[in-house]
Design an enzyme around this catalytic site. Structure first.
Site, PDB file in Angstrom:
ATOM      1  N   ASP A 160       0.794  -1.315  -0.203  1.00  0.00           N
ATOM      2  CA  ASP A 160      -0.080   0.110   0.554  1.00  0.00           C
ATOM      3  C   ASP A 160       0.576   1.398   0.096  1.00  0.00           C
ATOM      4  O   ASP A 160       0.281   2.119  -0.485  1.00  0.00           O
ATOM      5  CB  ASP A 160      -0.712  -0.601   1.047  1.00  0.00           C
ATOM      6  CG  ASP A 160      -0.821   0.113   2.453  1.00  0.00           C
ATOM      7  OD1 ASP A 160       0.678  -0.230   3.100  1.00  0.00           O
ATOM      8  OD2 ASP A 160      -0.278   1.369   3.199  1.00  0.00           O
ATOM      9  N   ASP A 214       5.734   0.591   3.113  1.00  0.00           N
ATOM     10  CA  ASP A 214       6.242  -0.897   3.490  1.00  0.00           C
ATOM     11  C   ASP A 214       5.901  -1.943   3.040  1.00  0.00           C
ATOM     12  O   ASP A 214       6.286  -2.071   1.399  1.00  0.00           O
ATOM     13  CB  ASP A 214       5.178  -0.561   5.377  1.00  0.00           C
ATOM     14  CG  ASP A 214       4.186  -0.519   4.959  1.00  0.00           C
ATOM     15  OD1 ASP A 214       3.583  -0.631   3.825  1.00  0.00           O
ATOM     16  OD2 ASP A 214       3.199  -0.584   6.330  1.00  0.00           O
ATOM     17  N   TYR A 218      -5.080   0.592   9.912  1.00  0.00           N
ATOM     18  CA  TYR A 218      -5.604   1.022   8.635  1.00  0.00           C
ATOM     19  C   TYR A 218      -7.561   0.939   9.773  1.00  0.00           C
ATOM     20  O   TYR A 218      -8.200  -0.395   9.193  1.00  0.00           O
ATOM     21  CB  TYR A 218      -6.080  -0.051   7.605  1.00  0.00           C
ATOM     22  CG  TYR A 218      -4.436   0.718   6.503  1.00  0.00           C
ATOM     23  CD1 TYR A 218      -4.518   1.870   6.114  1.00  0.00           C
ATOM     24  CD2 TYR A 218      -3.316   0.224   6.448  1.00  0.00           C
ATOM     25  CE1 TYR A 218      -4.130   2.650   5.443  1.00  0.00           C
ATOM     26  CE2 TYR A 218      -2.623   0.872   5.782  1.00  0.00           C
ATOM     27  CZ  TYR A 218      -3.104   2.001   4.721  1.00  0.00           C
ATOM     28  OH  TYR A 218      -1.991   2.800   4.425  1.00  0.00           O
ATOM     29  N   GLU A 254       5.779   9.803   2.588  1.00  0.00           N
ATOM     30  CA  GLU A 254       5.770   8.670   2.425  1.00  0.00           C
ATOM     31  C   GLU A 254       4.406   8.776   1.003  1.00  0.00           C
ATOM     32  O   GLU A 254       3.636   8.738   1.276  1.00  0.00           O
ATOM     33  CB  GLU A 254       4.966   7.479   3.519  1.00  0.00           C
ATOM     34  CG  GLU A 254       5.045   6.201   3.396  1.00  0.00           C
ATOM     35  CD  GLU A 254       4.501   5.399   4.670  1.00  0.00           C
ATOM     36  OE1 GLU A 254       4.258   3.829   4.755  1.00  0.00           O
ATOM     37  OE2 GLU A 254       4.448   5.906   5.816  1.00  0.00           O
TER      38      GLU A 254
END
Length: 500
Positions: free
Chosen positions: A88, A91, A240, A480
């Site tokens: 996603d 990571d 999440y 990120e």
């Protein structure tokens, strides 16, 4: 101290002054940046980014060459094949909730704006959708079960290593009738249904497979109601975690099934559950956790075409969303930075910028076809105004901002060099064939040097509320990239590349 010549104050005494400020600010920063934007180049790069996020066995036509195969045994511990899909962000965990949302928004981008992409980029966008749906089909292959995550996030986040070197726990997490997750299942159904529209004329057999699976997954989501973060709290929170509740994903899934299948039952479901599932809540939120604004805009298209008066409340909600985003009026609920960027508190602000701007553009097109404007108190918002506001946000991302920095990696003369991304920041397998262990990567994480591998097209979380940006890996909220930042941006760039 010398005053920054590319800084403008944001004083909004009225609606007209506020909008004028935003649009003139864009022109001002564009003048400072010396030039306009190549939206087609940005589109190409925004789609290319997804190839850098691929997990699994990479195909021969892989264009991001510094990546290699990774996570080839995902799902093996559970006796299933869960290879493929997308990482996603920066990571190496595969989180199903944002991956499904990414796939839904990529599909919506193709559905509404694919005709603006040109043949080559349309093909690349469709391949990006299919890389997501191929994985979602694997994750939903068994009735009554949806695999929603691969990888232990605590183990993964404790390491800084390339996906090709992963030795962290690759636990496969699932929801079922005893451990429900209507939120992630509803979003997965939406993704499969939306993608079925993308492939309807291009690959009818695959389209039918997607739609039939979407129907099954939605039935499961609706029958076994609950939030997946209640069932899998320690695996998915705080990463999440479903804060908003699962009700919006049930409406969202039904809305896409209504659009994809044209079955009356889904329209009746939406009308019957409009109040029960709180369709009018938080009308100016749209992202992986909150679908309210997206539901209202998506369903409004039929209302504006005169085909669905029983869904009129969704159009009213969509109008309310528009008024809540416009600067300088009493209904405004969205903050803008001094440089004119939409800003919402929390992390990764660009996800809000691209998602809300996508809705502004999509709704402006629906309004144009109906010759309609949005009434907001004493003023009204025309489709042309909504397009200009959406373009202003896109231009800010591409460099028309106080720092004169593009927030898309690889676009323009100045862009983030130290993004929070493991694969980008560590030497590639080609450059460093031997394994780089979990903690051995820390020196690259802490290094002040630019990332050795350019993740072209990645849009980072972006500047803070004062337009300041730390180009530094440890500042992950700003540096990120994520797939769900780029997915709606694909549609925006497609439209503006055809309407420069």
């Amino acid at each position: 101290m010398a005053r920054n010549p590319c800084h403008l104050p944001a004083c909004f005494p009225s609606f007209s002054a506020a909008v004028l400020f935003l649009l003139l600010a864009g022109n001002h920063f564009r003048h400072c940046a010396a030039g306009g934007h190549d939206y087609h180049d940005a589109l190409r790069k925004s789609i290319l980014f997804f190839e850098g996020q691929r997990s699994g066995r990479l195909p021969p036509d892989q264009r991001v060459r510094w990546r290699r195969d990774s996570a080839l045994h995902d799902g093996a511990s559970a006796g299933v094949d869960l290879t493929g899909g997308y990482y996603d962000a920066g990571d190496n965990v595969k989180f199903g909730f944002p991956m499904a949302f990414t796939t839904t928004l990529l599909s919506w981008s193709v559905i509404d704006f694919g005709r603006n992409m040109g043949g080559g980029e349309l093909g690349n966008a469709i391949r990006a959708v299919k890389w997501g749906t191929d994985y979602l089909l694997k994750a939903t292959a068994h009735d009554g079960v949806v695999y929603v995550q691969v990888g232990d996030p605590l183990s993964d986040h404790n390491c800084w290593e390339r996906p090709e070197d992963m030795d962290t726990l690759r636990t496969a997490y699932k929801i079922d009738s005893n451990n429900p997750g209507s939120d992630v299942a509803g979003e997965t159904a939406a993704a499969l249904a939306a993608a079925s529209i993308v492939f309807r004329s291009r690959n009818p057999a695959y389209s039918r497979l997607l739609l039939n699976r979407a129907i099954k997954v939605f039935e499961f989501a609706d029958r076994h109601r609950g939030a997946y973060s209640s069932s899998l709290r320690y695996a998915v929170c705080p990463f999440y975690c479903d804060v908003n509740g699962y009700q919006d994903e049930l409406l969202w899934g039904a809305a896409w099934l209504h659009k994809a299948s044209r079955r009356r039952e889904y329209r009746e479901y939406i009308v019957r559950n409009e109040v029960v599932l709180r369709a009018g809540d938080t009308i100016n939120e749209f992202g992986w956790d909150n679908k309210h604004a997206g539901i209202n805009v998506l369903l409004s298209k039929e209302v504006l075409m005169g085909r669905a008066n029983d869904l009129n409340q969704f159009r009213i909600n969509a109008d309310g969303f528009i008024c809540s985003v416009l600067p300088g009026i009493s209904q405004t609920e969205v903050q803008y930075s001094p440089g004119g960027l939409i800003f919402k508190a929390g992390g990764s602000n660009m996800q809000h910028v691209t998602s809300l701007s996508f809705l502004l553009l999509a709704y402006s097109n629906y309004l144009s076809h109906a010759n309609h404007a949005v009434p907001c108190g004493d003023t009204s918002a025309s489709p042309a105004l909504l397009k200009r506001l959406a373009r202003r946000q896109v231009d800010y991302i591409l460099g028309d901002n106080p720092l004169r920095m593009s927030y898309m990696v690889g676009y323009g003369p100045r862009y983030p060099q130290r993004i929070h991304h493991r694969g980008s920041s560590l030497p590639s397998v080609a450059a460093h064939p031997s394994r780089i262990g979990c903690k051995a990567g820390s020196r690259y994480y802490l290094s002040p040097n630019p990332n050795p591998n350019i993740l072209v097209g990645a849009v980072v979380g972006g500047p803070n509320s004062t337009d300041a940006f730390p180009d530094s890996r440890p500042f992950f909220q700003e540096s990120e990239p994520t797939t769900y930042i780029n997915a709606p941006l694909v549609g925006l760039l497609a439209y503006f590349s055809a309407h420069p």
